[in-house]
Scaffold this motif. Structure first.
Motif, PDB file in Angstrom:
ATOM      1  N   GLY A 195      -4.199   7.839   6.759  1.00  3.73           N
ATOM      2  CA  GLY A 195      -4.049   7.275   8.080  1.00  3.73           C
ATOM      3  C   GLY A 195      -4.079   5.619   8.143  1.00  3.73           C
ATOM      4  N   THR A 196      -4.693   5.186   6.689  1.00  5.97           N
ATOM      5  CA  THR A 196      -4.843   3.641   6.896  1.00  5.97           C
ATOM      6  C   THR A 196      -3.743   3.153   6.113  1.00  5.97           C
ATOM      7  OG1 THR A 196      -5.784   3.834   4.670  1.00  5.97           O
ATOM      8  CG2 THR A 196      -7.288   3.762   6.630  1.00  5.97           C
ATOM      9  N   TYR A 197      -3.240   1.885   6.599  1.00  7.73           N
ATOM     10  CA  TYR A 197      -2.207   1.168   6.058  1.00  7.73           C
ATOM     11  C   TYR A 197      -2.759   0.066   4.785  1.00  7.73           C
ATOM     12  CZ  TYR A 197       0.098   3.703   9.504  1.00  7.73           C
ATOM     13  OH  TYR A 197       0.636   4.642  10.307  1.00  7.73           O
ATOM     14  N   PRO A 198      -2.356   0.085   3.782  1.00  8.95           N
ATOM     15  CA  PRO A 198      -2.749  -1.036   2.768  1.00  8.95           C
ATOM     16  C   PRO A 198      -2.144  -2.325   3.162  1.00  8.95           C
ATOM     17  CG  PRO A 198      -1.512   0.739   1.633  1.00  8.95           C
ATOM     18  CD  PRO A 198      -1.383   0.947   2.954  1.00  8.95           C
ATOM     19  N   LEU A 199      -3.200  -3.538   3.246  1.00  3.89           N
ATOM     20  CA  LEU A 199      -2.807  -4.842   3.490  1.00  3.89           C
ATOM     21  C   LEU A 199      -2.863  -5.708   2.236  1.00  3.89           C
ATOM     22  CD1 LEU A 199      -4.799  -5.335   6.702  1.00  3.89           C
ATOM     23  CD2 LEU A 199      -2.427  -4.742   6.677  1.00  3.89           C
ATOM     24  N   LEU A 200      -3.657  -5.233   1.363  1.00  4.85           N
ATOM     25  CA  LEU A 200      -4.161  -6.105   0.270  1.00  4.85           C
ATOM     26  C   LEU A 200      -4.299  -5.309  -1.085  1.00  4.85           C
ATOM     27  CD1 LEU A 200      -4.735  -8.899  -1.339  1.00  4.85           C
ATOM     28  CD2 LEU A 200      -7.014  -8.502  -0.208  1.00  4.85           C
ATOM     29  N   VAL A 201      -3.735  -5.180  -2.049  1.00  7.02           N
ATOM     30  CA  VAL A 201      -4.062  -4.505  -3.200  1.00  7.02           C
ATOM     31  C   VAL A 201      -4.156  -5.145  -4.617  1.00  7.02           C
ATOM     32  CG1 VAL A 201      -2.681  -2.356  -2.244  1.00  7.02           C
ATOM     33  CG2 VAL A 201      -1.640  -3.758  -3.632  1.00  7.02           C
ATOM     34  N   CYS A 202      -4.950  -4.780  -5.365  1.00  8.63           N
ATOM     35  CA  CYS A 202      -5.126  -5.389  -6.599  1.00  8.63           C
ATOM     36  C   CYS A 202      -5.003  -4.189  -7.686  1.00  8.63           C
ATOM     37  CB  CYS A 202      -6.369  -5.995  -6.708  1.00  8.63           C
ATOM     38  SG  CYS A 202      -6.606  -6.802  -8.288  1.00  8.63           S
ATOM     39  N   ASP A 203      -3.884  -4.524  -8.541  1.00 13.74           N
ATOM     40  CA  ASP A 203      -3.498  -3.345  -9.657  1.00 13.74           C
ATOM     41  C   ASP A 203      -4.625  -3.518 -10.922  1.00 13.74           C
ATOM     42  OD1 ASP A 203      -2.732  -1.921 -11.400  1.00 13.74           O
ATOM     43  OD2 ASP A 203      -0.586  -2.518 -11.448  1.00 13.74           O
ATOM     44  N   VAL A 204      -5.434  -2.552 -11.119  1.00 13.38           N
ATOM     45  CA  VAL A 204      -6.487  -2.491 -12.172  1.00 13.38           C
ATOM     46  C   VAL A 204      -5.972  -1.520 -13.250  1.00 13.38           C
ATOM     47  CG1 VAL A 204      -8.520  -3.750 -10.774  1.00 13.38           C
ATOM     48  CG2 VAL A 204      -8.128  -1.303 -10.831  1.00 13.38           C
ATOM     49  N   TRP A 205      -4.736  -1.065 -13.087  1.00 14.53           N
ATOM     50  CA  TRP A 205      -4.414  -0.276 -14.308  1.00 14.53           C
ATOM     51  C   TRP A 205      -4.353  -1.260 -15.537  1.00 14.53           C
ATOM     52  CZ3 TRP A 205      -1.755   4.620 -14.943  1.00 14.53           C
ATOM     53  CH2 TRP A 205      -1.976   5.525 -13.820  1.00 14.53           C
ATOM     54  N   ILE A 228      -4.589 -15.006  -4.007  1.00 17.99           N
ATOM     55  CA  ILE A 228      -4.183 -13.966  -2.984  1.00 17.99           C
ATOM     56  C   ILE A 228      -3.252 -14.813  -1.812  1.00 17.99           C
ATOM     57  CG2 ILE A 228      -4.941 -12.592  -0.854  1.00 17.99           C
ATOM     58  CD1 ILE A 228      -7.469 -11.762  -2.513  1.00 17.99           C
ATOM     59  N   ASN A 229      -2.192 -14.042  -1.551  1.00 22.82           N
ATOM     60  CA  ASN A 229      -1.201 -14.885  -0.432  1.00 22.82           C
ATOM     61  C   ASN A 229      -1.619 -14.319   0.929  1.00 22.82           C
ATOM     62  OD1 ASN A 229       1.017 -15.538   0.848  1.00 22.82           O
ATOM     63  ND2 ASN A 229       2.517 -14.602  -0.233  1.00 22.82           N
ATOM     64  N   TRP A 230      -2.759 -15.061   1.308  1.00 21.12           N
ATOM     65  CA  TRP A 230      -3.280 -14.590   2.727  1.00 21.12           C
ATOM     66  C   TRP A 230      -1.917 -14.451   4.066  1.00 21.12           C
ATOM     67  CZ3 TRP A 230      -6.962 -11.298   3.034  1.00 21.12           C
ATOM     68  CH2 TRP A 230      -7.935 -11.369   2.305  1.00 21.12           C
ATOM     69  N   SER A 231      -1.156 -15.539   3.895  1.00 22.79           N
ATOM     70  CA  SER A 231      -0.203 -15.268   4.783  1.00 22.79           C
ATOM     71  C   SER A 231       0.774 -14.196   4.836  1.00 22.79           C
ATOM     72  CB  SER A 231       0.707 -16.607   5.067  1.00 22.79           C
ATOM     73  OG  SER A 231       1.551 -16.609   3.694  1.00 22.79           O
ATOM     74  N   GLU A 232       1.057 -13.414   3.555  1.00 26.23           N
ATOM     75  CA  GLU A 232       1.738 -12.318   3.498  1.00 26.23           C
ATOM     76  C   GLU A 232       0.613 -11.151   4.006  1.00 26.23           C
ATOM     77  OE1 GLU A 232       4.632 -11.207   3.175  1.00 26.23           O
ATOM     78  OE2 GLU A 232       4.334  -9.104   2.639  1.00 26.23           O
ATOM     79  N   VAL A 233      -0.435 -11.273   3.690  1.00 24.46           N
ATOM     80  CA  VAL A 233      -1.443 -10.209   4.298  1.00 24.46           C
ATOM     81  C   VAL A 233      -1.485 -10.234   5.665  1.00 24.46           C
ATOM     82  CG1 VAL A 233      -3.792  -9.428   4.063  1.00 24.46           C
ATOM     83  CG2 VAL A 233      -2.924 -10.507   2.122  1.00 24.46           C
ATOM     84  N   GLU A 234      -1.561 -11.569   6.425  1.00 25.43           N
ATOM     85  CA  GLU A 234      -1.409 -11.502   7.645  1.00 25.43           C
ATOM     86  C   GLU A 234      -0.178 -10.936   8.318  1.00 25.43           C
ATOM     87  OE1 GLU A 234      -2.490 -15.504   8.662  1.00 25.43           O
ATOM     88  OE2 GLU A 234      -1.549 -15.485  10.721  1.00 25.43           O
ATOM     89  N   ARG A 235       1.064 -11.236   7.520  1.00 21.37           N
ATOM     90  CA  ARG A 235       2.436 -10.583   8.140  1.00 21.37           C
ATOM     91  C   ARG A 235       2.161  -9.085   8.107  1.00 21.37           C
ATOM     92  NH1 ARG A 235       7.051  -8.636   6.424  1.00 21.37           N
ATOM     93  NH2 ARG A 235       6.162  -8.309   4.363  1.00 21.37           N
ATOM     94  N   ARG A 236       1.696  -8.537   7.177  1.00 21.45           N
ATOM     95  CA  ARG A 236       1.606  -7.136   7.028  1.00 21.45           C
ATOM     96  C   ARG A 236       0.612  -6.484   8.181  1.00 21.45           C
ATOM     97  NH1 ARG A 236       0.585  -6.619   0.550  1.00 21.45           N
ATOM     98  NH2 ARG A 236       2.450  -7.389   0.006  1.00 21.45           N
ATOM     99  N   GLU A 238       0.175  -7.841  11.127  1.00 23.72           N
ATOM    100  CA  GLU A 238       1.070  -8.059  12.337  1.00 23.72           C
ATOM    101  C   GLU A 238       2.086  -6.951  12.439  1.00 23.72           C
ATOM    102  OE1 GLU A 238       0.980 -10.339  14.747  1.00 23.72           O
ATOM    103  OE2 GLU A 238      -0.885 -10.885  13.836  1.00 23.72           O
ATOM    104  N   LEU A 239       2.727  -6.296  11.339  1.00 20.38           N
ATOM    105  CA  LEU A 239       3.448  -5.389  11.349  1.00 20.38           C
ATOM    106  C   LEU A 239       2.790  -4.065  11.682  1.00 20.38           C
ATOM    107  CD1 LEU A 239       5.430  -5.652   7.989  1.00 20.38           C
ATOM    108  CD2 LEU A 239       6.477  -6.123  10.464  1.00 20.38           C
ATOM    109  N   ILE A 240       1.783  -3.784  11.387  1.00 20.31           N
ATOM    110  CA  ILE A 240       1.046  -2.446  11.852  1.00 20.31           C
ATOM    111  C   ILE A 240       0.143  -2.474  12.646  1.00 20.31           C
ATOM    112  CG2 ILE A 240       1.529  -1.430   9.312  1.00 20.31           C
ATOM    113  CD1 ILE A 240      -1.977  -2.527  10.190  1.00 20.31           C
ATOM    114  N   LYS A 241      -0.550  -3.791  13.218  1.00 17.61           N
ATOM    115  CA  LYS A 241      -1.677  -3.817  14.219  1.00 17.61           C
ATOM    116  C   LYS A 241      -1.144  -2.855  15.579  1.00 17.61           C
ATOM    117  CE  LYS A 241      -0.771  -7.950  16.651  1.00 17.61           C
ATOM    118  NZ  LYS A 241      -1.155  -9.362  16.935  1.00 17.61           N
ATOM    119  N   GLY A 242      -0.052  -2.501  15.750  1.00 20.51           N
ATOM    120  CA  GLY A 242       0.139  -1.904  17.187  1.00 20.51           C
ATOM    121  C   GLY A 242       0.158  -0.221  16.756  1.00 20.51           C
TER     122      GLY A 242
END
Ligand code: MN
Length: 246
Positions: A195-205, A228-236, A238-242
């Protein structure tokens, strides 16, 4: 950190797992429809609460018996809610103390109790005595994703029946393909919070860092934190906050 704080953390860690066994309190049962989850005020802690069951305990008889619903709702689900909130508080404390020594423990507790709460909330509200058929856009998307409704029921039932041990059958919307998919969740504590939506991920494979960093994953992560591209995290965000899932 000071020794007494570490002891407190240890004590708290034990307390939370004990709560899983002992937290058998029964929240008030309400006959009305569950209230909309209210938006927390700015100074209110970001915690979860258990919505009232949307029907009486015996409403799903004979398919699911009254006693099962009552124990399941008042004990099992209630324990997830209580322990999810305790975990959030313990993490607040750990951050305040700047001590991440038990971070693996708290990540597990967060996934286990948070997913338990979300999935049970969905489960109660996705059942009703009347049953029924999907309609409208949902029915169209089921047809589009599975070709016909019967194919969906075949796949969902088969996936759910064959979950190894404990778990869930899940119908989910997958936003890359915009289709519906059926998943098994064998252990909801491994390690996502449904039920959560990822906003920021870091691949550690290892393929993400091994050429340069070899076994020094920590250095790779430290350097990742600088790019980290924080403006992209912010955009995501904005997409899901509602979005609400219940
Ligand atoms: Mn359950």
């Amino acid at each position: 950190m000071e020794e007494c704080s570490r002891r407190d953390l240890l004590k708290n860690a034990a307390g939370v797992s004990m709560l899983g066994l002992l937290n058998l309190y029964a929240p008030a049962y309400a006959e009305e429809k569950p209230a909309e989850p209210k938006k927390p005020a700015a100074n209110e802690p970001l915690e979860c609460s258990q919505a009232p069951l949307p029907y009486p305990y015996d409403a799903l008889e004979p398919h699911i018996d009254k006693e099962t619903i009552e124990i399941h709702y008042t004990r099992h689900h209630a324990a997830y809610v209580k322990n999810f909130n305790s975990t959030l508080q313990r993490l607040d404390f750990a951050r305040t103390m700047k001590d991440m020594i038990f971070i693996k423990h708290w990540c597990k507790e967060l996934a286990f109790n948070g997913s338990g709460h979300v999935l049970h909330t969905l489960y109660w509200s996705n059942m009703s005595a009347q049953g029924g058929q999907p309609k409208g856009e949902l029915a169209e998307l089921i047809e589009k994703s599975f070709k016909k409704f019967e194919n969906f029921t075949d796949q969902f039932s088969a996936a759910t029946k064959t979950v190894e041990g404990s778990g869930w059958g899940i119908l989910a919307f997958e936003p890359c393909t915009k289709r519906l998919i059926v998943l098994q969740s064998e252990k909801h504590q491994d390690m996502a919070l449904w039920g959560t939506y990822p906003l920021l991920v870091c691949d550690v494979w290892e393929h993400a860092y091994y050429l340069k960093y070899r076994s020094a994953r920590g250095t790779y992560v430290d350097n990742f934190m600088k790019i980290i591209n924080w403006s992209e995290v912010e955009r995501r965000y904005e997409l899901i906050k509602g979005l609400k899932i219940y």
